[in-house]
Design a protein around this motif. Structure first.
Motif, PDB file in Angstrom:
ATOM      1  N   MET A 104      30.251  43.866  28.207  1.00 22.18           N
ATOM      2  CA  MET A 104      30.964  44.670  29.108  1.00 22.18           C
ATOM      3  C   MET A 104      29.808  44.507  30.529  1.00 22.18           C
ATOM      4  SD  MET A 104      32.028  48.089  27.195  1.00 22.18           S
ATOM      5  CE  MET A 104      32.447  48.854  28.666  1.00 22.18           C
ATOM      6  N   LYS A 105      30.423  44.594  31.656  1.00 24.15           N
ATOM      7  CA  LYS A 105      29.552  44.708  32.667  1.00 24.15           C
ATOM      8  C   LYS A 105      29.166  46.140  33.206  1.00 24.15           C
ATOM      9  CE  LYS A 105      31.363  40.595  34.919  1.00 24.15           C
ATOM     10  NZ  LYS A 105      32.036  39.743  35.947  1.00 24.15           N
ATOM     11  N   ASP A 106      28.174  46.471  34.178  1.00 23.16           N
ATOM     12  CA  ASP A 106      27.786  47.727  34.310  1.00 23.16           C
ATOM     13  C   ASP A 106      29.113  48.439  34.831  1.00 23.16           C
ATOM     14  OD1 ASP A 106      25.346  47.367  33.532  1.00 23.16           O
ATOM     15  OD2 ASP A 106      24.491  47.684  35.354  1.00 23.16           O
ATOM     16  N   GLY A 107      29.710  47.823  35.523  1.00 18.83           N
ATOM     17  CA  GLY A 107      31.185  48.651  36.232  1.00 18.83           C
ATOM     18  C   GLY A 107      32.017  49.227  35.152  1.00 18.83           C
ATOM     19  N   LEU A 135      28.043  58.217  38.852  1.00 18.17           N
ATOM     20  CA  LEU A 135      27.524  57.397  39.778  1.00 18.17           C
ATOM     21  C   LEU A 135      26.067  57.761  40.304  1.00 18.17           C
ATOM     22  CD1 LEU A 135      30.847  56.969  41.873  1.00 18.17           C
ATOM     23  CD2 LEU A 135      29.951  55.518  40.066  1.00 18.17           C
ATOM     24  N   ALA A 136      25.828  58.940  40.257  1.00 19.40           N
ATOM     25  CA  ALA A 136      24.577  59.737  41.141  1.00 19.40           C
ATOM     26  C   ALA A 136      23.296  59.156  39.979  1.00 19.40           C
ATOM     27  CB  ALA A 136      24.593  61.210  41.339  1.00 19.40           C
ATOM     28  N   SER A 143      27.306  49.685  44.918  1.00 18.75           N
ATOM     29  CA  SER A 143      28.711  49.295  45.635  1.00 18.75           C
ATOM     30  C   SER A 143      28.845  47.770  45.117  1.00 18.75           C
ATOM     31  CB  SER A 143      28.319  49.372  47.279  1.00 18.75           C
ATOM     32  OG  SER A 143      28.016  50.700  47.625  1.00 18.75           O
ATOM     33  N   GLU A 144      28.008  47.015  45.005  1.00 22.22           N
ATOM     34  CA  GLU A 144      28.403  45.771  44.439  1.00 22.22           C
ATOM     35  C   GLU A 144      28.838  45.765  43.010  1.00 22.22           C
ATOM     36  OE1 GLU A 144      25.793  41.555  43.342  1.00 22.22           O
ATOM     37  OE2 GLU A 144      25.117  43.204  44.786  1.00 22.22           O
ATOM     38  N   PRO A 198      36.053  52.237  44.176  1.00 24.65           N
ATOM     39  CA  PRO A 198      34.830  51.935  44.900  1.00 24.65           C
ATOM     40  C   PRO A 198      34.291  53.467  45.926  1.00 24.65           C
ATOM     41  CG  PRO A 198      36.548  50.334  45.708  1.00 24.65           C
ATOM     42  CD  PRO A 198      37.059  51.352  44.875  1.00 24.65           C
ATOM     43  N   LEU A 199      33.406  53.660  46.087  1.00 19.58           N
ATOM     44  CA  LEU A 199      32.536  54.543  46.807  1.00 19.58           C
ATOM     45  C   LEU A 199      33.378  55.153  48.296  1.00 19.58           C
ATOM     46  CD1 LEU A 199      28.848  54.168  46.775  1.00 19.58           C
ATOM     47  CD2 LEU A 199      30.100  55.617  45.134  1.00 19.58           C
ATOM     48  N   SER A 200      33.899  56.542  48.075  1.00 21.86           N
ATOM     49  CA  SER A 200      34.294  57.252  49.311  1.00 21.86           C
ATOM     50  C   SER A 200      33.046  57.168  50.331  1.00 21.86           C
ATOM     51  CB  SER A 200      34.738  58.221  49.019  1.00 21.86           C
ATOM     52  OG  SER A 200      33.666  59.280  48.798  1.00 21.86           O
ATOM     53  N   GLU A 201      33.444  57.586  51.527  1.00 19.59           N
ATOM     54  CA  GLU A 201      32.307  57.534  52.871  1.00 19.59           C
ATOM     55  C   GLU A 201      31.809  58.835  52.365  1.00 19.59           C
ATOM     56  OE1 GLU A 201      32.556  58.590  57.426  1.00 19.59           O
ATOM     57  OE2 GLU A 201      34.082  57.431  56.623  1.00 19.59           O
ATOM     58  N   ALA A 202      32.298  59.828  51.729  1.00 19.63           N
ATOM     59  CA  ALA A 202      31.494  61.269  51.640  1.00 19.63           C
ATOM     60  C   ALA A 202      30.470  60.997  50.331  1.00 19.63           C
ATOM     61  CB  ALA A 202      32.814  62.121  51.101  1.00 19.63           C
ATOM     62  N   GLU A 203      30.881  60.136  49.470  1.00 18.14           N
ATOM     63  CA  GLU A 203      30.378  59.766  48.191  1.00 18.14           C
ATOM     64  C   GLU A 203      28.828  59.125  48.738  1.00 18.14           C
ATOM     65  OE1 GLU A 203      32.967  59.557  44.234  1.00 18.14           O
ATOM     66  OE2 GLU A 203      32.992  57.936  45.484  1.00 18.14           O
TER      67      GLU A 203
END
Length: 429
Positions: free
Chosen positions: A1-4, A74-75, A89-90, A101-106
């Motif tokens: 598995m990859k980190d995602g 995620l944090a 993000s990558e 994917p991350l939101s602008e707020a996140e």
């Protein structure tokens, strides 16, 4: 598995823990059984993410302005593990198994500074527990609580009935094992950060042969302070799985008689295999369903109580329990402890000793209970655990947290161990 994919799995497991109130280990095991393609390395990383998210839940919730599992995981990856926003993000963009994917707020939450944290958020504590910590630790309460939010090392106790520490250290050299700072029979493998995997010491030949057992250094130290001696009659009243029973047997050199008892027979179940592996021959296991303790009343040189408690001292190993603990549970444990103290003290003979210990750092379970016992049991007087420490552990650094009477509290921040309290008493008539 990859980190995602690992991040997605961790979010799934933490959601199961939070919404269905499942124990973390159970949720992780069930996820692994349902996803056979995940290797042991994948399961390690997923588990590390979930446990670290729970260790730092209050401060991460403040950062993300939300307690949802997605944000906490995620944090943890981005901030706690220092992966950074670009790497996160990558990872989210390159793996189709990854979360959205991350939101602008996140992104703003993950990259911005966190201000105006409450003391409980700084300490990563439930709000209602902050006053309890401040009562015990004062100005160092945040430091002490933050230490309980770190990863725990793997601590081992050399079984001196079968081996010695130098021999075990040599056999475990490949794991990075070192001698513990204070326990004369202790061995430590320091916790590793981030995605790193800890060695599986129970697969080692030395474990199978009974040369060592798993036991935190604090637990080893309170076993030493209890002072079990060869030839004595000793009762381990809340023996559980038998960790301290094994330590007492080694200290007694298999001489005298040691009784292992627990009101919960299921907790006693692992003790039989552990005793056999360790080569212990002086223990009688008293199962409450088949054997009582009436014949031991007034006969024991030492009665040791590892009392039922909130477990606040072992949060490094069980971070999910921090958020499940309630004021009602604390009240129940306080009553349980008083019942156990009253019951167990009956077995101490005149001149004999009683040791009261908890894996808690809360005054209500520790100092207050020792005070209560002294007030209600005039046939006992207090014995200084601090003086016992100085006598039995010469040259060891004296613990920071000691009461006027000499009761001791060990903590991750002050002694590098789990949180453990011990008070000693002696029967005078």
């Amino acid at each position: 598995m990859k980190d995602g994919g690992r991040l997605a799995a961790a979010i799934e497991v933490l959601t199961e823990v939070e919404t269905r109130h499942r124990p973390v280990q159970v949720a992780l095991k069930e996820w692994g059984a349902a996803h056979r393609f995940a290797g042991s390395g994948d399961r390690t990383v997923i588990g590390n993410l979930v446990f670290d998210a729970l260790r730092n839940k209050a401060s991460l919730t403040a950062r993300m302005r939300d307690s949802a599992p997605r944000g906490l995981i995620l944090a943890t990856y981005c901030v706690s593990w220092n992966k950074g926003i670009d790497t996160l993000s990558e990872v989210l963009a390159q793996d189709h198994h990854a979360p959205e994917p991350l939101s602008e707020a996140e992104t703003g939450c993950l990259t911005g500074d966190v201000h105006d944290l409450t003391p409980a958020q700084q300490a990563d504590l439930p709000d209602w527990l902050w006053p309890h910590f401040h009562e015990v630790f004062g100005d160092s309460a945040v430091e002490e609580a933050r230490a309980l939010a770190t990863r725990a090392p793997v601590d081992l106790r050399t079984n001196t009935l079968k081996s010695d520490r130098d021999k075990v250290l040599k056999r475990l050299a490949h794991t990075g094992a070192v001698a513990t700072a204070t326990s004369p029979m202790g061995i430590r493998i320091e916790a590793k950060p981030g995605q790193a995997r800890m060695p599986h010491v129970q697969a080692e030949e030395g474990y199978r042969k009974g040369w060592f057992d798993l036991q935190d250094e604090a637990s080893q130290l309170v076993s030493v302070l209890a002072g079990a001696k060869p030839g004595e009659q000793v009762l381990d009243y809340c023996a559980g799985g038998g960790g301290k029973t094994l330590a007492f047997a080694a200290a007694m050199q298999n001489k005298g008689q040691l009784y292992a008892y627990d009101a919960d027979r299921l907790r006693l179940a692992p003790i039989h295999e552990r005793l056999q592996r360790a080569g212990v021959r002086n223990v009688q296991v008293r199962d409450p369903a088949s054997a009582g303790l009436d014949d031991l009343v007034g006969q024991m040189d030492l009665v040791f109580i590892d009392a039922p408690c909130t477990g606040t001292g072992v949060w490094r190993r069980r971070p999910d329990s921090k958020w499940k603990l309630s004021e009602k549970a604390l009240e129940d444990r306080i009553q349980d402890q008083r019942n156990v103290l009253e019951s167990a003290s009956r077995y101490v003979k005149k001149g004999g000793r009683l040791a009261y210990a908890t894996c808690s750092v809360l005054a209500a379970e520790n100092q207050a209970q020792a005070d209560w016992f002294m007030e209600n049991n005039p046939s006992f007087h207090s014995v200084s655990a601090l003086e016992s420490w100085q006598r039995l552990l010469p040259g060891a650094q004296v613990p920071r947290h000691a009461s006027d009477r000499g009761d001791l509290l060990l903590t991750p921040a002050s002694t590098g161990t789990d949180g453990f309290f011990i008070a000693l008493f002696q029967r005078t008539d």
